[in-house]
Design a protein around this motif. Structure first.
Motif, PDB file in Angstrom:
ATOM      1  N   SER A  60       0.796  -1.233   0.000  1.00 50.83           N
ATOM      2  CA  SER A  60       0.000   0.000   0.000  1.00 50.83           C
ATOM      3  C   SER A  60       0.825   1.278   0.000  1.00 50.83           C
ATOM      4  CB  SER A  60      -0.956   0.007   1.193  1.00 50.83           C
ATOM      5  OG  SER A  60      -1.881  -1.039   1.071  1.00 50.83           O
ATOM      6  N   GLY A  61       2.044   1.242   0.498  1.00 53.25           N
ATOM      7  CA  GLY A  61       2.862   2.447   0.519  1.00 53.25           C
ATOM      8  C   GLY A  61       3.595   2.734  -0.770  1.00 53.25           C
ATOM      9  N   ILE A  62       3.596   1.792  -1.696  1.00 54.50           N
ATOM     10  CA  ILE A  62       4.434   1.925  -2.887  1.00 54.50           C
ATOM     11  C   ILE A  62       4.065   3.140  -3.742  1.00 54.50           C
ATOM     12  CG2 ILE A  62       5.077   0.847  -5.087  1.00 54.50           C
ATOM     13  CD1 ILE A  62       5.104  -1.853  -3.638  1.00 54.50           C
ATOM     14  N   ALA A  63       2.810   3.377  -4.000  1.00 54.91           N
ATOM     15  CA  ALA A  63       2.435   4.473  -4.906  1.00 54.91           C
ATOM     16  C   ALA A  63       2.909   5.828  -4.389  1.00 54.91           C
ATOM     17  CB  ALA A  63       0.920   4.480  -5.129  1.00 54.91           C
ATOM     18  N   VAL A  64       2.644   6.122  -3.122  1.00 54.42           N
ATOM     19  CA  VAL A  64       3.042   7.416  -2.559  1.00 54.42           C
ATOM     20  C   VAL A  64       4.562   7.488  -2.424  1.00 54.42           C
ATOM     21  CG1 VAL A  64       2.811   8.981  -0.594  1.00 54.42           C
ATOM     22  CG2 VAL A  64       0.827   7.705  -1.410  1.00 54.42           C
ATOM     23  N   ALA A  65       5.190   6.377  -2.052  1.00 52.46           N
ATOM     24  CA  ALA A  65       6.649   6.354  -1.955  1.00 52.46           C
ATOM     25  C   ALA A  65       7.284   6.583  -3.325  1.00 52.46           C
ATOM     26  CB  ALA A  65       7.114   5.030  -1.359  1.00 52.46           C
ATOM     27  N   PHE A  66       6.690   5.998  -4.368  1.00 52.37           N
ATOM     28  CA  PHE A  66       7.185   6.219  -5.729  1.00 52.37           C
ATOM     29  C   PHE A  66       7.106   7.701  -6.097  1.00 52.37           C
ATOM     30  CE2 PHE A  66       6.322   6.988 -10.176  1.00 52.37           C
ATOM     31  CZ  PHE A  66       7.402   6.395 -10.791  1.00 52.37           C
ATOM     32  N   ALA A  67       5.956   8.316  -5.828  1.00 46.90           N
ATOM     33  CA  ALA A  67       5.777   9.739  -6.155  1.00 46.90           C
ATOM     34  C   ALA A  67       6.799  10.592  -5.410  1.00 46.90           C
ATOM     35  CB  ALA A  67       4.348  10.173  -5.819  1.00 46.90           C
ATOM     36  N   ALA A  69       9.819   9.555  -4.218  1.00 47.49           N
ATOM     37  CA  ALA A  69      11.141   9.271  -4.781  1.00 47.49           C
ATOM     38  C   ALA A  69      11.324   9.983  -6.120  1.00 47.49           C
ATOM     39  CB  ALA A  69      11.321   7.756  -4.945  1.00 47.49           C
ATOM     40  N   TYR A  70      10.288   9.984  -6.933  1.00 50.06           N
ATOM     41  CA  TYR A  70      10.335  10.675  -8.223  1.00 50.06           C
ATOM     42  C   TYR A  70      10.638  12.154  -8.022  1.00 50.06           C
ATOM     43  CZ  TYR A  70       8.842  12.575 -12.702  1.00 50.06           C
ATOM     44  OH  TYR A  70       8.800  13.247 -13.893  1.00 50.06           O
ATOM     45  N   GLU A  71       9.915  12.776  -7.101  1.00 54.35           N
ATOM     46  CA  GLU A  71      10.105  14.204  -6.841  1.00 54.35           C
ATOM     47  C   GLU A  71      11.489  14.509  -6.280  1.00 54.35           C
ATOM     48  OE1 GLU A  71       8.188  16.825  -7.638  1.00 54.35           O
ATOM     49  OE2 GLU A  71       6.759  15.452  -8.586  1.00 54.35           O
ATOM     50  N   LEU A  72      12.028  13.586  -5.469  1.00 52.13           N
ATOM     51  CA  LEU A  72      13.356  13.787  -4.887  1.00 52.13           C
ATOM     52  C   LEU A  72      14.480  13.363  -5.835  1.00 52.13           C
ATOM     53  CD1 LEU A  72      12.674  12.551  -1.239  1.00 52.13           C
ATOM     54  CD2 LEU A  72      13.200  14.906  -1.944  1.00 52.13           C
ATOM     55  N   GLY A  73      14.130  12.613  -6.889  1.00 53.04           N
ATOM     56  CA  GLY A  73      15.130  12.152  -7.848  1.00 53.04           C
ATOM     57  C   GLY A  73      16.030  11.064  -7.295  1.00 53.04           C
ATOM     58  N   VAL A  74      15.447  10.197  -6.454  1.00 49.74           N
ATOM     59  CA  VAL A  74      16.222   9.104  -5.837  1.00 49.74           C
ATOM     60  C   VAL A  74      15.492   7.785  -6.063  1.00 49.74           C
ATOM     61  CG1 VAL A  74      17.215  10.643  -4.097  1.00 49.74           C
ATOM     62  CG2 VAL A  74      15.136   9.350  -3.559  1.00 49.74           C
ATOM     63  N   PRO A  75      16.188   6.651  -5.870  1.00 47.00           N
ATOM     64  CA  PRO A  75      15.529   5.351  -6.026  1.00 47.00           C
ATOM     65  C   PRO A  75      14.500   5.080  -4.925  1.00 47.00           C
ATOM     66  CG  PRO A  75      17.928   5.100  -6.076  1.00 47.00           C
ATOM     67  CD  PRO A  75      17.635   6.497  -5.634  1.00 47.00           C
ATOM     68  N   LEU A  76      13.530   4.255  -5.262  1.00 47.71           N
ATOM     69  CA  LEU A  76      12.560   3.727  -4.307  1.00 47.71           C
ATOM     70  C   LEU A  76      12.908   2.268  -4.077  1.00 47.71           C
ATOM     71  CD1 LEU A  76       9.872   3.359  -2.734  1.00 47.71           C
ATOM     72  CD2 LEU A  76       8.784   2.969  -4.948  1.00 47.71           C
ATOM     73  N   VAL A  77      12.949   1.865  -2.804  1.00 47.22           N
ATOM     74  CA  VAL A  77      13.178   0.474  -2.435  1.00 47.22           C
ATOM     75  C   VAL A  77      12.025   0.059  -1.541  1.00 47.22           C
ATOM     76  CG1 VAL A  77      14.726  -1.149  -1.289  1.00 47.22           C
ATOM     77  CG2 VAL A  77      15.679   0.835  -2.476  1.00 47.22           C
ATOM     78  N   PHE A  78      11.432  -1.095  -1.827  1.00 52.55           N
ATOM     79  CA  PHE A  78      10.368  -1.533  -0.927  1.00 52.55           C
ATOM     80  C   PHE A  78      10.696  -2.872  -0.314  1.00 52.55           C
ATOM     81  CE2 PHE A  78       8.923  -2.745  -5.164  1.00 52.55           C
ATOM     82  CZ  PHE A  78       8.524  -4.070  -5.007  1.00 52.55           C
ATOM     83  N   ALA A  79      10.328  -2.990   0.960  1.00 52.49           N
ATOM     84  CA  ALA A  79      10.505  -4.249   1.671  1.00 52.49           C
ATOM     85  C   ALA A  79       9.418  -5.196   1.218  1.00 52.49           C
ATOM     86  CB  ALA A  79      10.429  -4.014   3.179  1.00 52.49           C
ATOM     87  N   ARG A  80       9.808  -6.387   0.861  1.00 58.83           N
ATOM     88  CA  ARG A  80       8.859  -7.404   0.411  1.00 58.83           C
ATOM     89  C   ARG A  80       8.238  -8.101   1.609  1.00 58.83           C
ATOM     90  NH1 ARG A  80       9.188  -8.715  -4.968  1.00 58.83           N
ATOM     91  NH2 ARG A  80      11.017  -7.972  -6.079  1.00 58.83           N
TER      92      ARG A  80
END
Length: 190
Positions: A60-67, A69-80
């Motif tokens: 559930s956190g992936i979409a907002v975390a992606f947005a 990370a995109y704005e900050l210009g850094v990678p997104l990593v998610f815990a599985r």
């Protein structure tokens, strides 16, 4: 964020005095425009922190975390939450209970995607009891990375999760704080 509050009032479904279903905008269906606005807001709040990675817990956190990370210009990593055949056998792992799912799961983060050189921003959808958040924080600490803060879309103030994390000295930035769901009414804090 006033727009987010409006959408919560329109689309949130109170399941009980402890549970608010936000499937229509966060957890099952995602509004891309609103999600990008949330990412911009988190990015502006943590702009000076030197973030090198954004992390979250699937899913559930992936979409907002992606947005964010995109704005900050850094990678997104998610815990599985599930081990796969391709999972890193040396992954950082923590066992956590899920409040909404009513089960205990392992969350795993590969050591290949986080290191002691990183300044990590943790983004999550909702903080209630904080079990998953505390689990990911332990993983970040074991990696040696620096946790610069936790951004949450919704903080449920009537549950202990955010308070216990703040007591650890961790900065939490909620976009919306909900004081109560009593009587079938969403009451915002502040």
């Amino acid at each position: 964020m006033d727009k987010l509050k409006e959408r919560i009032l329109q689309e949130g479904v109170i399941v009980s005095e402890q549970v608010l279903n936000l499937d229509g905008l966060l957890n099952h269906q995602v509004d891309p425009e609103l999600t990008m606005e949330m990412g911009k807001e988190f990015a502006s709040r943590f702009a000076e922190a030197g973030v090198t990675r954004v992390v979250t817990v699937e899913s559930s956190g992936i979409a907002v975390a992606f947005a964010t990370a995109y704005e900050l210009g850094v990678p997104l990593v998610f815990a599985r939450r599930k081990k796969t055949l391709l999972a890193d056998p040396d992954a950082l792992c923590e066992r956590v209970p899920s409040f909404t799912k009513g089960i205990v799961t392992d969350i795993m983060l590969s050591r290949h995607y986080i290191s002691e050189q990183d300044k990590v921003l943790f983004i999550d959808d909702i903080i209630a009891n904080g079990d998953a958040a505390r689990g990911l924080i332990k993983i970040i600490e074991r990696s040696g990375a620096e946790l610069v803060g936790l951004g949450v879309v919704v903080e449920k103030c009537f549950q202990a999760g955010a308070r216990t994390i703040r007591e650890q000295g961790i900065s939490i930035e909620p976009l919306v704080r909900i004081q109560s769901l009593e009587g079938g009414v969403i009451t915002f804090a502040e």
